[in-house]
Design a protein around this motif. Sequence first.
Motif, mmCIF file in Angstrom:
data_model
loop_
_atom_site.group_PDB
_atom_site.id
_atom_site.type_symbol
_atom_site.label_atom_id
_atom_site.label_comp_id
_atom_site.label_asym_id
_atom_site.label_seq_id
_atom_site.Cartn_x
_atom_site.Cartn_y
_atom_site.Cartn_z
ATOM 1 N N UNK A 158 -49.516 -48.308 51.502
ATOM 2 C CA UNK A 158 -49.051 -47.946 52.836
ATOM 3 C C UNK A 158 -48.399 -46.586 52.872
ATOM 4 N N UNK A 159 -47.947 -46.207 54.051
ATOM 5 C CA UNK A 159 -47.325 -44.920 54.295
ATOM 6 C C UNK A 159 -46.012 -44.787 53.522
ATOM 7 N N UNK A 160 -45.783 -43.631 52.915
ATOM 8 C CA UNK A 160 -44.586 -43.416 52.091
ATOM 9 C C UNK A 160 -43.301 -43.533 52.916
ATOM 10 N N UNK A 161 -43.319 -43.043 54.151
ATOM 11 C CA UNK A 161 -42.129 -43.176 55.002
ATOM 12 C C UNK A 161 -41.788 -44.645 55.237
ATOM 13 N N UNK A 162 -42.815 -45.454 55.460
ATOM 14 C CA UNK A 162 -42.592 -46.884 55.685
ATOM 15 C C UNK A 162 -42.087 -47.577 54.425
ATOM 16 N N UNK A 163 -42.583 -47.141 53.272
ATOM 17 C CA UNK A 163 -42.103 -47.699 52.005
ATOM 18 C C UNK A 163 -40.618 -47.410 51.839
ATOM 19 N N UNK A 164 -40.213 -46.194 52.157
ATOM 20 C CA UNK A 164 -38.790 -45.829 52.024
ATOM 21 C C UNK A 164 -37.918 -46.625 52.992
ATOM 22 N N UNK A 165 -38.442 -46.819 54.200
ATOM 23 C CA UNK A 165 -37.690 -47.616 55.172
ATOM 24 C C UNK A 165 -37.549 -49.053 54.680
ATOM 25 N N UNK A 166 -38.600 -49.589 54.090
ATOM 26 C CA UNK A 166 -38.569 -50.952 53.548
ATOM 27 C C UNK A 166 -37.544 -51.056 52.413
ATOM 28 N N UNK A 167 -37.512 -50.053 51.549
ATOM 29 C CA UNK A 167 -36.530 -50.031 50.454
ATOM 30 C C UNK A 167 -35.117 -50.031 51.021
ATOM 31 N N UNK A 168 -34.889 -49.145 51.986
ATOM 32 C CA UNK A 168 -33.559 -48.997 52.571
ATOM 33 C C UNK A 168 -33.063 -50.284 53.217
ATOM 34 N N UNK A 169 -33.945 -50.988 53.932
ATOM 35 C CA UNK A 169 -33.512 -52.128 54.732
ATOM 36 C C UNK A 169 -33.569 -53.468 54.000
ATOM 37 N N UNK A 170 -34.241 -53.510 52.840
ATOM 38 C CA UNK A 170 -34.418 -54.800 52.170
ATOM 39 C C UNK A 170 -33.882 -54.850 50.743
ATOM 40 N N UNK A 171 -33.764 -53.709 50.108
ATOM 41 C CA UNK A 171 -33.337 -53.711 48.705
ATOM 42 C C UNK A 171 -31.834 -53.499 48.570
ATOM 43 N N UNK A 172 -31.254 -52.733 49.491
ATOM 44 C CA UNK A 172 -29.827 -52.420 49.433
ATOM 45 C C UNK A 172 -29.043 -53.418 50.267
ATOM 46 N N UNK A 173 -28.027 -54.016 49.672
ATOM 47 C CA UNK A 173 -27.173 -54.970 50.372
ATOM 48 C C UNK A 173 -26.150 -54.210 51.211
ATOM 49 N N UNK A 174 -26.219 -54.391 52.538
ATOM 50 C CA UNK A 174 -25.319 -53.658 53.419
ATOM 51 C C UNK A 174 -24.148 -54.518 53.882
ATOM 52 N N UNK A 175 -23.614 -55.341 53.003
ATOM 53 C CA UNK A 175 -22.382 -56.057 53.296
ATOM 54 C C UNK A 175 -21.326 -55.014 53.649
ATOM 55 N N UNK A 176 -20.823 -55.046 54.897
ATOM 56 C CA UNK A 176 -20.133 -53.900 55.493
ATOM 57 C C UNK A 176 -19.003 -53.343 54.640
ATOM 58 N N UNK A 177 -18.030 -54.171 54.261
ATOM 59 C CA UNK A 177 -16.854 -53.648 53.569
ATOM 60 C C UNK A 177 -17.212 -53.119 52.180
ATOM 61 N N UNK A 178 -17.962 -53.910 51.406
ATOM 62 C CA UNK A 178 -18.340 -53.460 50.066
ATOM 63 C C UNK A 178 -19.213 -52.215 50.128
ATOM 64 N N UNK A 179 -20.066 -52.163 51.142
ATOM 65 C CA UNK A 179 -21.025 -51.062 51.257
ATOM 66 C C UNK A 179 -20.323 -49.725 51.465
ATOM 67 N N UNK A 180 -19.311 -49.705 52.343
ATOM 68 C CA UNK A 180 -18.687 -48.419 52.682
ATOM 69 C C UNK A 180 -17.593 -48.000 51.705
ATOM 70 N N UNK A 181 -17.137 -48.913 50.846
ATOM 71 C CA UNK A 181 -16.000 -48.580 49.976
ATOM 72 C C UNK A 181 -16.391 -47.757 48.760
#
Length: 644
Positions: A158-181
């Motif tokens: 697939x498209x490289x931009x879409x792959x990067x978006x998939x990585x960003x939204x599914x691989x990284x845990x965005x638990x708010x407090x831990x994420x920003x600290x």
Amino acid sequence: MLIQKRLLVLFELLNKNESKISCKALSKITNVSERTIRGDIAALNSILESHGAAIKIKRNEGYYIDILDLNKYQQYLAEITQDIMEDNDIPNSPIERNKYILRYLLYSDSHTKLEDLADQLYISKTTILNDIKSIKSILSRYDLNLISKPYYGIKIQGNELNIRKCISENIINRDFENYILGITDEEVEVFKNIDLKRLQEIVLRYVHEFHIEFSDFSLKNFIIHLAIAISRVNNGHVLIGELDNLPEDSYLKKAITPIYAEIEEYFNFNIPSNERIYIYNHFKSKSTPKLTAKDNTDEKIIDYTKNLLDYIYIHYNFDLKNDTTLLNDLILHFKSILNSKYYNQNKANPLINTIKSNYPLAFEITLTAVENIFKQTVYTFTEDEIGYVSLHIGAAIERYFDKNINCKKVVIVCGSGYGTSRLLETRLNKVFRDKLNIVECLSYNQYLVHDLNNIDLIISTIPLENKNHPVILVDFALLNKDIEGISKAITDEPIVYNKVLSEYFDSNLFLKSPNVNTKEELLNLMCDTLNNNDIILPSFKNSVFYRETLSPTNIDDFLAIPHPMELSAISTKICIAILKEPILWNKNTSVSLVFMIAINKNDYFEMDKIYDIFLKIINSDDLKYSILNCNSYENFLNLLQSII
């Protein structure tokens, strides 16, 4: 190795858990059959018997490790510590495993055999096939395909931009407090070959030097996207083709230029032109523009905003049109959202679940108003974006309520002397400011002969009885419980809450263990129940189902509050369904209690009290349990009466 991997996983679960674990729970966690669990327990016992321990089972509770010789057992734990540390890389739960597989495939250049993945994760072929179904579902949201080649295996295409978006939204845990600290261990693991802390230090230095404004969440997002770009290019995956470039901001360009230079020098990484566009787009879209409402603001945005406030006034009776703070905030916010949409840069909202759970009234008003005002335009809003807008609406509603609370005429009765009553008066004025007009401070004997005809409320430090006026008994120190009691009296909360229970709930609308299996069946039943009791207009049912398509109406994994998009009720009533078994409400959540709300326009002003009752329910596990086990409408109503 001293112990097989699968047995090691099972041993870890039993060793680190202080309570007993059932065979069914172990089967679910490890994703193997209960028969396999029992076989593995026997195998583990054959190993542990010579190391001072045994796995035993207690009926109706589950398995546990019984330590027979502490010294031997501790020595064994020391011996297998390295095995345990190595095993930490192997995911144990289905969610962790899916993330692991997805990350592996997204970063893989070649085909991967399912047998190899199954061996790597110590799971069966059947389990890996089920996992791949979940992976395909995730990939489809990004227009990515999982292609298969006989004898070679599978690969993401697939498209490289879409792959990067998939990585960003599914691989990284965005638990708010831990994420920003800061940088998490998980992020270090994902980007093994990148010094994330140094990358963060480079970005922060120039963001501060050039005074670029970011929210903490957006700044961390930019750093993660920067790391994704570096990791992908280092693996040979560069962006190809022409990219949309956000309009150039000379100051932002000046700020990001030294960031490029330091990254290239430190990471030995030449940034191609397309990657510079990709990085700059994220830098600009995630920074906060320094705007005022008058800065080249499109007149359409001003019109949209005013129409939104008109809609809220007409349909919900909240007159927010003269709130200049809200007007300016919304104009700026809509300008930011629509600008991001134009360049396909939707912003994630890390607080969306918190907003929906804790500020449901503001969220519902905002969702309905935005849907109706923007439905004739080219713009559609995500749930995340509506969540952001609802924060502004919620704050304005709070200001509206504060402004419209009538100042109560109060007398203070204090039996400890004039000085004491004056000190209490000062404290009350400090806490309640313009909400109380303290007419007089009285001793008990003065109170007995005083004319109280024009008084709204009596605040007393001694127990009093008065048939004509509400009396609030307080401690001289004015404790929190006293402040809460006065607040309720000022806002007439007891009167409003009693009206909610007596007028809006009805035994004919109480459904205990209805015979339904799906959400759709339940919604139809509840709509029909309201209709059969002459409560709703014909448009009600279709509107309820349409509302569900915009955003699920469950507040949490216990309670859902379905309702229509418009106020289409002849009278205000709430239909209740207490389910025998939880019903799947959306793809991730099931609920056990459902309140379907039918609201007449004249009663919307009291909806915040109805939502307050809902919040009291979801914040009390004891109350949830009691509601599920109540056997009559009267019992249910008594439970609600006890919390107001």
